[in-house]
Design a protein around this motif. Sequence first.
Motif, short mmCIF file in Angstrom:
data_model
loop_
_atom_site.label_atom_id
_atom_site.label_comp_id
_atom_site.label_asym_id
_atom_site.label_seq_id
_atom_site.Cartn_x
_atom_site.Cartn_y
_atom_site.Cartn_z
N ALA A 1 13.36 81.10 -8.34
CA ALA A 1 13.19 82.38 -9.01
C ALA A 1 13.60 83.56 -8.14
CB ALA A 1 11.73 82.56 -9.43
N VAL A 2 13.43 83.43 -6.80
CA VAL A 2 13.65 84.60 -5.95
C VAL A 2 14.89 84.44 -5.07
CG1 VAL A 2 12.55 86.26 -4.41
CG2 VAL A 2 11.14 84.88 -5.91
N CYS A 3 14.74 83.80 -3.92
CA CYS A 3 15.87 83.80 -2.97
C CYS A 3 15.91 82.55 -2.10
CB CYS A 3 15.83 85.05 -2.10
SG CYS A 3 14.26 85.33 -1.25
N GLY A 4 15.78 81.39 -2.72
CA GLY A 4 16.01 80.14 -2.02
C GLY A 4 15.13 79.91 -0.81
N SER A 5 15.76 79.55 0.31
CA SER A 5 15.04 79.17 1.53
C SER A 5 14.16 80.30 2.04
CB SER A 5 16.04 78.77 2.62
OG SER A 5 16.85 77.71 2.19
N SER A 6 14.61 81.54 1.93
CA SER A 6 13.83 82.68 2.41
C SER A 6 12.52 82.80 1.65
CB SER A 6 14.63 83.98 2.26
OG SER A 6 15.81 83.93 3.02
N ALA A 7 12.57 82.63 0.34
CA ALA A 7 11.36 82.70 -0.46
C ALA A 7 10.42 81.55 -0.13
CB ALA A 7 11.71 82.68 -1.95
N ILE A 8 11.00 80.36 0.02
CA ILE A 8 10.19 79.19 0.36
C ILE A 8 9.50 79.39 1.70
CG2 ILE A 8 10.29 76.72 0.95
CD1 ILE A 8 12.66 76.56 -1.09
N GLY A 9 10.23 79.95 2.68
CA GLY A 9 9.65 80.22 3.98
C GLY A 9 8.51 81.22 3.93
N ALA A 10 8.62 82.21 3.02
CA ALA A 10 7.56 83.21 2.89
C ALA A 10 6.36 82.69 2.12
CB ALA A 10 8.12 84.45 2.20
N ILE A 11 6.61 81.83 1.13
CA ILE A 11 5.55 81.31 0.28
C ILE A 11 4.76 80.20 0.97
CG2 ILE A 11 5.10 80.01 -1.86
CD1 ILE A 11 7.58 81.50 -3.03
N ALA A 12 5.45 79.36 1.75
CA ALA A 12 4.84 78.16 2.33
C ALA A 12 3.52 78.41 3.05
CB ALA A 12 5.84 77.46 3.25
N PRO A 13 3.43 79.37 3.99
CA PRO A 13 2.15 79.58 4.67
C PRO A 13 1.05 80.12 3.76
CG PRO A 13 3.74 81.26 5.33
CD PRO A 13 4.48 80.22 4.55
N GLU A 14 1.44 80.81 2.70
CA GLU A 14 0.45 81.36 1.78
C GLU A 14 -0.25 80.27 0.98
OE1 GLU A 14 -0.79 84.34 1.09
OE2 GLU A 14 0.35 85.43 2.60
N ILE A 15 0.45 79.18 0.72
CA ILE A 15 -0.13 78.11 -0.10
C ILE A 15 -0.44 76.86 0.71
CG2 ILE A 15 1.02 78.99 -2.16
CD1 ILE A 15 3.04 76.75 -1.95
N GLY A 16 -0.29 76.95 2.03
CA GLY A 16 -0.63 75.81 2.90
C GLY A 16 0.32 74.64 2.78
N ALA A 17 1.60 74.90 2.55
CA ALA A 17 2.57 73.81 2.41
C ALA A 17 2.83 73.12 3.74
CB ALA A 17 3.89 74.36 1.86
N LYS A 18 2.99 71.81 3.70
CA LYS A 18 3.31 71.04 4.90
C LYS A 18 4.81 71.17 5.20
CE LYS A 18 -0.29 67.65 3.80
NZ LYS A 18 -0.57 66.26 3.39
N ASP A 19 5.16 70.94 6.47
CA ASP A 19 6.57 71.06 6.87
C ASP A 19 7.46 70.12 6.08
OD1 ASP A 19 6.04 73.04 8.69
OD2 ASP A 19 5.93 71.70 10.41
N LYS A 20 6.97 68.90 5.81
CA LYS A 20 7.76 67.93 5.07
C LYS A 20 8.02 68.42 3.64
CE LYS A 20 7.96 63.09 3.59
NZ LYS A 20 7.27 61.78 3.56
N GLU A 21 6.98 68.95 3.01
CA GLU A 21 7.12 69.46 1.64
C GLU A 21 8.11 70.62 1.62
OE1 GLU A 21 2.64 68.61 -0.15
OE2 GLU A 21 3.00 70.39 1.09
#
Length: 334
Positions: A127-147
């Motif tokens: 929806a937003v901007c690929g890897s950059s968005a994923i990098g910003a969202i990941a710590p907010e939702i507790g995503a694991k590095d593998k995910e």
Amino acid sequence: MKQFSQTIYPGLLLSLAIASLSKIIAIWLPSLGAGTIAILLGILLGNLFFSQSIWQKGTKFSEKTLLELSIVLLGTTVTFQTIAQIGGSGILFIMCQMTLTILAAYFIGKKLKFNQTMSLLMAGGNAVCGSSAIGAIAPEIGAKDKEKGQIITLVNLLGTVMMLTLPIIGGAVFTDNVMAKSALIGGTLQSVGQVIASANMVSSQVVEMATLFKILRIMFLVVVVFAFGKIANQSKDNNLTIQEKTKKKFPLPWYIIGFIICCVLNSVIHFPTILSQTTHSISGWFEITALAAIGLRINAKEFLKEGPRFLAYAGSVGIVQTIVAITLIKLLSS
């Protein structure tokens, strides 16, 4: 020699060489354009001859930093009047497109048995901007590095396919409508690089307008990160380690802030023509060099690595995203 191989210079010089060659070839193939030639040459040469690790640091620098600088410099060539061309219908299109993409990616993920974290990462990345968005969202939702790594790979694979196909789809559906094709490319593709590369296959006008649509999407990243943090399982968020929490940062990328500052200054004081022309030329070189690097970093083998469930997820999201965009553009422009 070993020290040289560990710097950015080999990959940077290779990207610059391909960009220069692309500009020369574009003299005889003006309809194709230097940007399109650069990324296609990059894909070809990268997979055949330049897949070694010596090139990786430089191509990563070229893809990321040069492209970001190109976006900042773009701000010196546009004003509020330029951005206003998108209009209220353009802003409404982006808001609806992002919302529907998030809902579709999340529910398709759940149907395919992906967990909430991976579904949210896929939704935000597309929806937003690929890897950059994923990098910003990941710590907010507790995503694991593998995910995070799996979804980044998946989003980039989908973006590569859409990058090459959307110019064809846009031309078939919208013919000579520059704004519609710009909205389709800028409103759907995952990364800034993919937007610019895809738009380059159409025209320089589409490059500028599609980039503005993309920047508008990125500006909503703050809202998306905040919303996803609220949606994520509260107990998971409470169990984040101190190290994970410290990774959280203001999600709006620095180059978007730089673009806005330059745009504001240009709108208020109007930069001299010579300055705008110079920055436009430098931005163009940065852009084409970055596109060559993007091509060099596309690994064709990655398409074969992901399992059927992952590929089905990417394909489904991409199809829905494209259909929704075309439908919204037709509705809002009628």
